[in-house]
Each structure stands twice: as structure tokens, then as C-alpha cells.
Design an enzyme around this catalytic site. Structure first.
Site, PDB file in Angstrom:
ATOM      1  N   GLU A 167     -33.090 -15.241  10.193  1.00  0.00           N
ATOM      2  CA  GLU A 167     -33.553 -16.357   9.354  1.00  0.00           C
ATOM      3  C   GLU A 167     -33.875 -15.854   7.961  1.00  0.00           C
ATOM      4  O   GLU A 167     -34.503 -14.805   7.797  1.00  0.00           O
ATOM      5  CB  GLU A 167     -34.859 -16.995   9.882  1.00  0.00           C
ATOM      6  N   GLU A 179     -40.049 -14.759  16.737  1.00  0.00           N
ATOM      7  CA  GLU A 179     -41.312 -14.523  16.026  1.00  0.00           C
ATOM      8  C   GLU A 179     -42.546 -14.500  16.931  1.00  0.00           C
ATOM      9  O   GLU A 179     -43.400 -15.399  16.871  1.00  0.00           O
ATOM     10  CB  GLU A 179     -41.493 -15.566  14.910  1.00  0.00           C
ATOM     11  N   TYR A 211     -38.987 -13.999   4.901  1.00  0.00           N
ATOM     12  CA  TYR A 211     -39.227 -15.051   3.903  1.00  0.00           C
ATOM     13  C   TYR A 211     -39.917 -14.540   2.642  1.00  0.00           C
ATOM     14  O   TYR A 211     -39.577 -14.942   1.549  1.00  0.00           O
ATOM     15  CB  TYR A 211     -40.048 -16.198   4.515  1.00  0.00           C
ATOM     16  N   ARG A 257     -27.063 -20.036  15.259  1.00  0.00           N
ATOM     17  CA  ARG A 257     -28.220 -19.681  16.075  1.00  0.00           C
ATOM     18  C   ARG A 257     -29.035 -20.937  16.363  1.00  0.00           C
ATOM     19  O   ARG A 257     -29.476 -21.605  15.427  1.00  0.00           O
ATOM     20  CB  ARG A 257     -29.073 -18.646  15.331  1.00  0.00           C
ATOM     21  N   HIS A 302     -38.314 -20.657  21.196  1.00  0.00           N
ATOM     22  CA  HIS A 302     -38.684 -20.911  19.805  1.00  0.00           C
ATOM     23  C   HIS A 302     -39.838 -21.930  19.827  1.00  0.00           C
ATOM     24  O   HIS A 302     -39.728 -23.032  19.318  1.00  0.00           O
ATOM     25  CB  HIS A 302     -37.479 -21.413  19.010  1.00  0.00           C
ATOM     26  N   ASN A 352     -36.427 -11.962  10.740  1.00  0.00           N
ATOM     27  CA  ASN A 352     -36.637 -13.151   9.909  1.00  0.00           C
ATOM     28  C   ASN A 352     -37.446 -12.721   8.698  1.00  0.00           C
ATOM     29  O   ASN A 352     -38.510 -12.105   8.842  1.00  0.00           O
ATOM     30  CB  ASN A 352     -37.426 -14.224  10.661  1.00  0.00           C
TER      31      ASN A 352
HETATM   32  C1  FCB Z   1     -39.957 -19.514  10.628  1.00  0.00           C
HETATM   33  C2  FCB Z   1     -39.609 -20.281  11.877  1.00  0.00           C
HETATM   34  C3  FCB Z   1     -38.680 -21.443  11.639  1.00  0.00           C
HETATM   35  C4  FCB Z   1     -39.005 -22.169  10.358  1.00  0.00           C
HETATM   36  C5  FCB Z   1     -39.097 -21.197   9.203  1.00  0.00           C
HETATM   37  C6  FCB Z   1     -39.373 -21.837   7.876  1.00  0.00           C
HETATM   38  O1  FCB Z   1     -41.189 -18.885  10.816  1.00  0.00           O
HETATM   39  O2  FCB Z   1     -39.022 -19.423  12.833  1.00  0.00           O
HETATM   40  O3  FCB Z   1     -38.721 -22.280  12.762  1.00  0.00           O
HETATM   41  O4  FCB Z   1     -40.155 -22.886  10.532  1.00  0.00           O
HETATM   42  O5  FCB Z   1     -40.115 -20.263   9.470  1.00  0.00           O
END
Ligand code: FCB
Length: 457
Positions: free
Chosen positions: A361, A166, A301, A77, A121, A299
Site C-alpha cells: 500500500e 498491519e 504512508y 490486492r 484486513h 505499507n
Molecule cells: C492503511 C489501511 C488501509 C487504508 C489506508 C489509508 O492503514 O491498511 O485500509 O485505510 O491506511
């Protein structure tokens, strides 16, 4: 311990974005982006750096694709830099910009790697920012023209398209929190931006389909489970509000539900919107935003623990959510919470029912450097990925139509306002020499891919 296997055909990929890796910021006719301008503004990026050179991927893409092939990735990607294609944001097309991505796509296909292209992006052409940027409806229209140009040129070979990465970051983080370009702090602009980003997505979907026969089109949202810090009603209320702001504001309209009524009411009550509400929404916009998609990109985290400051300050209530010990947080200061991925995927599946889901992500920032032998023993990233792969597998077991997982990131790169201080790559980049070294996590990942399974030890 037995290996946990994944469904046949599951895509194992990695992800990057243009501004974070390409460099060559002034080459071959590329126009200025808001990130060039923002990072040149003192105080905006922590180490004062920029993406001007980054990983020099623009010149080294062939080597990078060979490395991906060596690792066995089945998908990659990447994002396309709008200012390379349309240096002024709209109008004249820069053929050299298109040519770069054409060569990249050819190299990927040649290597047997399925390209997933993200159209936006975050690197908006500065010329469009000067005319108002995302808070202006004209930017949504310009995006559709840009999507048309790109998909006409690459749509014969790229079949997986992501309109936006995002939208919360493009709108809120950039126009209300102010941490990302263009660095504004204005609720009204942020909310208008969010609508125009989503509108541009919806309007672009049929255009992409028209140019790319058999294309699969989706959008990537950053999602987090939000939990109240304690059982107190005030913390529950804070949780509802944050979830609405972060998750539902984007999930709901994309899936045909319009903007959440509770959030419109909150924004009016808080003075973020006038009493008439979100006046930038015109007739037909919500239907356009709800254009059926082929997949949703997620995405993930970390999770968010919401607390009401009022309760905390006035009554000093004990907080009952147990966070992982701080030593286990990643270097971004993000808690490791793999189960949150399972939760988010299940929620999206059960509440919104997208046809397919990809984790577009997930990854961790750890700075582990080469040891004396030049090896990079990044066990914590390896463990992070293993735990998140297993969480994804639990979601599949629960019936979530998850078809692939893209690790953020292939390379250490320019981490936006944090500069080069945060390393998310499974491949180490020496920014002086541009030498790449696969970290232990990358070597482990290539075994995961080869066996389509994850060891549970
Ligand atoms: C996300 C972004 C990516 C990177 C990661 C850590 O929010 O999409 O570009 O910065 O975080």
C-alpha cells in the site's frame, strides 16, 4: 526528461479491502463484523457512516475487474471478509461467501490480473469479539481454521497470500489508541492482541502452503521511518521507543528475533506489562511466528518525527527537523515524504533480509472532484505517486528485492474512522449513483504500467 524504467516483470497493482468497498453487509449470509458494530456506535466514525453499502463492489465486482483490466493492472490486492466465510467466526462455513470470492478470483484470472488475497484486513467476526477478540488466544486458533477453509477453496487459483494487514493497527490502534474497532484503550489488551495476531500469522503459514501448492505467503506491516525531532538525547530516546513500538515490535518476531528486549523493559517500567513481561507468550510461540515467509508486504504512508514532551515543555528546545510545508500535506494530515519509502525498504532489506518485498500500500487522500467536463485533475495524487514510484526505484537500485507496488486505493472508499470524507482512490466513486470515473492519476498510472516506466518531469 528520460523515463525511469522498472525491472521486467515488476508488478503494478492496486489494493482495496473488503469492509471498505464491498457493502452488502447483510447479504448472502454474511455475519456481523466488529466494524459493523463500531460504525453503528455514535461518535466512532467521523461522518457517522459505515461500510454497509460502500462502493457496492459485492454486486459490481465484474465491472470493477473490467476497469482494472482497462487500466492494465498486472495485480490486485483485495481482502476476504471473515464474517462472510464463517458468520459466527468459527464452525459453519457459508458457501455463498466463498462463492463470491471464487467468482472474483476467476474474473481476475480471466482478465490476466494476478490476485493477492489478504486474509485479515480488520473485519473480525463480532462473535469472536464477544468471546474476547484478539487479546484472547482462541482467536488465533480460530484464524488458522478460517485460513484453512479459505485456502482450501481458493488455493488452487490464488497463489499469493497475505495473512494479516498491519498488525499494529489491529492491536495498538484498535486496543490501545482506541480509534479503530473495537475501540479499546488498554495497553495490556493491545500487547496481548499483538502477540495473538502474530501467532495466528505464524500458525497459518504452513496451513496455507499445505492447501495451495506453490503458494507464496507473507504478511503486510505498516512501517515508518522514525527520526528524532532534534539532536537532544531525550528526542533520541523518544525515537528509539516509538520505533520499537511501531516497527520493531512486529518486524523482530516475524524475522526470528523475538520481541525487542528494550520494549519489554519499557512496557514493564511504564506499567503496561507486569514484571514478568509478556506472559501470553507460550513455549513454541516465537518459533511459530518466525515461520519463513516468501515475501514481506510493506505499507508506507509517512514518516514519524519523535519528540520528548519533557524536553519540549521544560526547555522549549528548537526542533531541527524540517517538515514539508503544511500545504503539501495530504488531506489525512500526513506529511508527504517519498524518501521515507526508500529508507524503510532499505532498512527492512539490510536488517531483516526478507526474500522478496512488495509495497502492498501507498497512496494519498485528495478530494479533487470531477470538473465541468467530468474529468478529475488530481495532479497532487499523480505527483505523490510519481515521487513514491521513483523512491521505490532508488531502493531497487540499492539492491532491495522489491517486486511490485500496489497503489492504495483502486476506488474511493470507506476510510475507517474518517468515513467517506477521505478519498484515496485513483478512481472516483459517486456514492449516490455508484458511477466510477478514473481520475487523471489512474490514466497516468496506466501509462506507467504500459511502459513499465515513470516519467520524471
Ligand atoms: C492503511 C489501511 C488501509 C487504508 C489506508 C489509508 O492503514 O491498511 O485500509 O485505510 O491506511
Amino acid at each position: 526528461m528520460p523515463n525511469v524504467s522498472f525491472p521486467e516483470g515488476f508488478l503494478w497493482g492496486s489494493a482495496t479491502s473488503a469492509y471498505q468497498i464491498e457493502g452488502a453487509a447483510r447479504e448472502d449470509g454474511r455475519g456481523e463484523s466488529i466494524w459493523d458494530r463500531f460504525s453503528a456506535t455514535p461518535g466512532k466514525v467521523q461522518d457517522g457512516s459505515s461500510g454497509e453499502i460502500a462502493c457496492d463492489h459485492y454486486h459490481r465486482f465484474a465491472e470493477d475487474v473490467r476497469m482494472m483490466k482497462g487500466l492494465g493492472l498486472s495485480a490486485y490486492r483485495f481482502s476476504i471478509a471473515w464474517p462472510r466465510i464463517l458468520p459466527g467466526g468459527r464452525g459453519a462455513v457459508n458457501a455463498r461467501g466463498l462463492d463470491f470470492y471464487s467468482r472474483l478470483v476467476d474474473a481476475l484470472l480471466e482478465a490476466g490480473i494476478q490476485p493477492f488475497a489478504t486474509l485479515f484486513h480488520w473485519d473480525l467476526p463480532q462473535a469472536l469479539q464477544d468471546e474476547g477478540g484478539w487479546p484472547s488466544r482462541a482467536t488465533a486458533e480460530a484464524f488458522v481454521d478460517y485460513a484453512d477453509v479459505v485456502t482450501r477453496a481458493l488455493g488452487d487459483r490464488v497463489k499469493d497470500w497475505i495473512t494479516h494487514n498491519e498488525p499494529w493497527c489491529t492491536s495498538m490502534l484498535s486496543h490501545q489508541v482506541g480509534l479503530h474497532a473495537p475501540g479499546l484503550k488498554d495497553w495490556g489488551l493491545a500487547l496481548a492482541a499483538s502477540h495473538h495476531v502474530l501467532l495466528s500469522h505464524g500458525l497459518a503459514v504452513p496451513v496455507i502452503r499445505g492447501n495451495s501448492a506453490g503458494a507464496r505467503v507473507g504478511i503486510t506491516l505498516n512501517l515508518s521511518p522514525v527520526v528524532p525531532a532534534s539532536p537532544s538525547p531525550a528526542d533520541h530516546e523518544a525515537c528509539r521507543n516509538f520505533d520499537g513500538y511501531f516497527n520493531r515490535w512486529f518486524l523482530d518476531p516475524v524475522h526470528g528475533r523475538g520481541y525487542p528486549a528494550d520494549m519489554i523493559a519499557d512496557h514493564i517500567a511504564d506499567g503496561h506489562l507486569p514484571p514478568e513481561g509478556l506472559t501470553v507468550v507460550k513455549a513454541g510461540d516465537l518459533a511459530a511466528i518466525a515461520a519463513p515467509c516468501d515475501f514481506l508486504g510493506v505499507n508506507y504512508y509517512n514518516r514519524v518525527v519523535s519528540r520528548s514532551d519533557k524536553v519540549l515543555d521544560a526547555q522549549n528546545q528548537p526542533r531541527t527537523v524540517e517538515l514539508a510545508p503544511k500545504e503539501e500535506w495530504t488531506e489525512m494530515g500526513w506529511e508527504e515524504y517519498p524518501e521515507g519509502l526508500n529508507q524503510v525498504l532499505n532498512r527492512v532489506h539490510l536488517v531483516y533480509g526478507p526474500r522478496r518485498i512488495y509495497v502492498t500500500e501507498n497512496g494519498a487522500s485528495y478530494g479533487t472532484a470531477p470538473d465541468a467536463d467530468g474529468r478529475i485533475p488530481d495532479e497532487r495524487r499523480l505527483r505523490f505517486l510519481r515521487e513514491h514510484f521513483l523512491a521505490a526505484r532508488r531502493a531497487i537500485d540499492a539492491g532491495v528485492p522489491l517486486h511490485g507496488f500496489f497503489v492504495w486505493s483502486l476506488l474511493d472508499n470507506f476510510e475507517w474512522d474518517r468515513g467517506y470524507g477521505q478519498r484515496f482512490g485513483i478512481v472516483w466513486v459517486d456514492y449516490e449513483t455508484q458511477v466510477r470515473i478514473p481520475k487523471d492519476s489512474a490514466l497516468w498510472y496506466s501509462r506507467v504500467i504500459a511502459t513499465n516506466s515513470v516519467d520524471t518531469v
